[in-house]
Structure formats: C-alpha cells, structure tokens
Design an enzyme around this catalytic site. Sequence first.
Site, PDB file in Angstrom:
ATOM      1  N   THR A  27       0.841  -1.193   0.000  1.00 28.71           N
ATOM      2  CA  THR A  27       0.000   0.000   0.000  1.00 28.71           C
ATOM      3  C   THR A  27       0.877   1.245   0.000  1.00 28.71           C
ATOM      4  O   THR A  27       1.644   1.476   0.925  1.00 28.71           O
ATOM      5  CB  THR A  27      -0.942   0.004   1.218  1.00 28.71           C
ATOM      6  N   GLN A 100      -4.989  -6.971  -6.497  1.00 32.04           N
ATOM      7  CA  GLN A 100      -5.438  -7.456  -5.189  1.00 32.04           C
ATOM      8  C   GLN A 100      -6.718  -6.720  -4.806  1.00 32.04           C
ATOM      9  O   GLN A 100      -6.738  -5.487  -4.693  1.00 32.04           O
ATOM     10  CB  GLN A 100      -4.382  -7.249  -4.108  1.00 32.04           C
ATOM     11  N   HIS A 174      -8.089 -10.377  -1.362  1.00 31.91           N
ATOM     12  CA  HIS A 174      -7.428 -10.046  -0.106  1.00 31.91           C
ATOM     13  C   HIS A 174      -8.330 -10.495   1.046  1.00 31.91           C
ATOM     14  O   HIS A 174      -9.230  -9.782   1.484  1.00 31.91           O
ATOM     15  CB  HIS A 174      -7.167  -8.546  -0.039  1.00 31.91           C
ATOM     16  N   TYR A 179      -8.718  -7.577   7.404  1.00 32.03           N
ATOM     17  CA  TYR A 179      -9.715  -6.830   6.654  1.00 32.03           C
ATOM     18  C   TYR A 179     -11.009  -7.640   6.534  1.00 32.03           C
ATOM     19  O   TYR A 179     -11.175  -8.664   7.198  1.00 32.03           O
ATOM     20  CB  TYR A 179      -9.136  -6.402   5.312  1.00 32.03           C
TER      21      TYR A 179
END
Length: 347
Positions: A27, A100, A174, A179
């Site tokens: 990221t 992703q 992902h 998450y």
Amino acid sequence: MTDMLFQPYRLNDTLTLSNRITMAPLTRCMADDDLVPTDQMVAYYARRADVGLIISEATIIRADGQGFPNTPGLFTQAQIDGWKKVTSAVHDNGGKIFAQLWHLGRQAHSHYFGEGTVYAPSALQIEGTLPRARDFHYEMPKAASHDEIAQLVADYTQAAKNAIEAGFDGVEIHAANGYLIDQFLHFDTNRRDDEYGQTVENMSRFALDITDSISAAIGKDRTAIRLSPAAYTHIEIDARDKEVFDYLLAQLSERDLAYVHAGIFDDSVVYEHLGGKVSEYMRKQFKGHFMAVGGYSPNQAANHIANNDFDLIAIGRPLIANPDYIEKVKTGQPLTEYNVDMLAELV
C-alpha cells in the site's frame, strides 16, 4: 543457490511466470483523490516488471471499503482506465500483474467516502485512531445483513471483471491482514449466530462464496487468494481459528486456483496453535501452488523452495528500496536497505 529463484514457474495452462519471485502487495497511497491510478504508479510498477508476478497494492472494490487515503479503486470507469495504463506498461516490459481486491470491513471509515455505513461480520468496534488520519477514531460497524453480504459478493465479482477489463492477468482476493473477509474467519471478530458464524463451515462461507463467484466470472486459473491463519492486525488469536483454516484450506485445495498466498509480516514467528510458522502450517493444509512471504532473504527463499516448503516467494520492502531487485540478486550485488523515508518516494 539463488539460481532456483530465476527458473520459470508454471501456474496453469494460462499463466507461466518468468521466475519465482513475486512483488508483494504494498500500500503506497499514490492514487489521486478519485482513487484513479496516476502516472507515478505507471512508472512504479513498470520498473518492477521483471519479477515473475506483480501483485498490485490493495485496491478497493467499492467506495465504502476505504480506510486509507488515496488508495486506488476498481469500481469506476476512470479507475479502470487508469489501471489500463499500469497493466500496459507492465506488459510492455514483459511482466505479469494481478490486482489485489480489497474491502477493509471494520477498518474502513466514512471520513473517506462521506455519509455511509462501515460493514463487518459483527458490530465490534476497533479501539484507536486511523493509521494515516489520527484525528479519526474507528467507527462502530454494522453487522452485514444477508442481502448486504450477497451484494458484497457481487461487488467483489464485479471488481474482478473490472480488473480483467483493465488488463490484469488475474486477481488476488485479499482475505488476510484483518480486513473484511478475514474478519469472518476468526472467532474474535465473527460473533454471528447465522449461516456465516459459529461453525467452521459457516465462518468460511463468505470467503468461499467470493472465491467461487470470481472463479466463475473470470476463471479459476486467474483467481488467487491471500489468507492470515494466525490473525494479523486488529484481531486477537483464538486457538479455534485453526479449525476454520483447516477447513477453508482443504476446500480451496479442491478449487484449482492460481495460488494461495500467506498474509504475514514476519514468517519466522512460531504460532503454538498452528504448530509452527504460518508458511509451514499452510503448506501442510493446502494442496496447490503456495506463495510465502515474510522477511525472507534471497538465499533463504531459494533454500525453502528447494526443500519444497513453498513454490513462490513474495518480496515486499526490498522491492521498494530496490526496483532493480532481480538484477541485483542475479548478479550478487548488495541490496539497498529499506527505510521508512522511501515511502515518500513514488518510484
């Protein structure tokens, strides 16, 4: 010993990688304010196209999935068109790239998408503030209803279709790092008492529904998934989680996916409830192409691949510090050490 890393690796009839080194999803928050990939991102990915496979930075499937600033999306035409420039540059340089697909679940925040709802498997709030927006505390999420879960599956699937339209060679779901999908897979964050909770089959259902829907839409040969059996961030370890991942990995073994990818920062850590390191546990449970990650040097990775401990190695921070990582490892040159100041450098 590192010669092992530079041999081609066949995933399936569709995809053969030029080498066994992949670029881990990193990221970088480089998209514009509309979450459209930028020219800097085009250059960033193109410079690293000599790895066997690039896995894009985590890319949100819809607006309410956002929890970091300027993370790219794959849910508007402008975003799709922006990614086309990235994938074209990677392909022009001989590389392959997967998108992703990401939704942050209870780590998302309405600060980024305006009035709206934060979704999770259960209404359990994270304590603390956002990592890159310290003025904002995490919000209380809504436990997603059956209809909302079905819509999430549909939106993941549409994002996968958008990725193929954008020129990606495939997608990585992902389902790791705390998450949304990962939140369904751990007892700490999933307190549901319906068909998405309590039992290993129910807790795996959301991840499998997304995997099956995307596989049907774009092909199982272009579908991969990332998992964090040990719990990663904003999730407390519960020994019962192992039973969930035992079941999930057995189910995924039957689906002939492109690969399964470990989600762990440091793979030297031993987890008692898993009986060892994350990569050791996943290799035993999953029968298919397996990608490890987590602080491996080139020599360590080559040794493990030679021992059949995993098939592919994802490299993260060293690829930020060394866009010429492949050439340096091949020729035995010293690698530039990563430091956090490099995050301010786009390419």
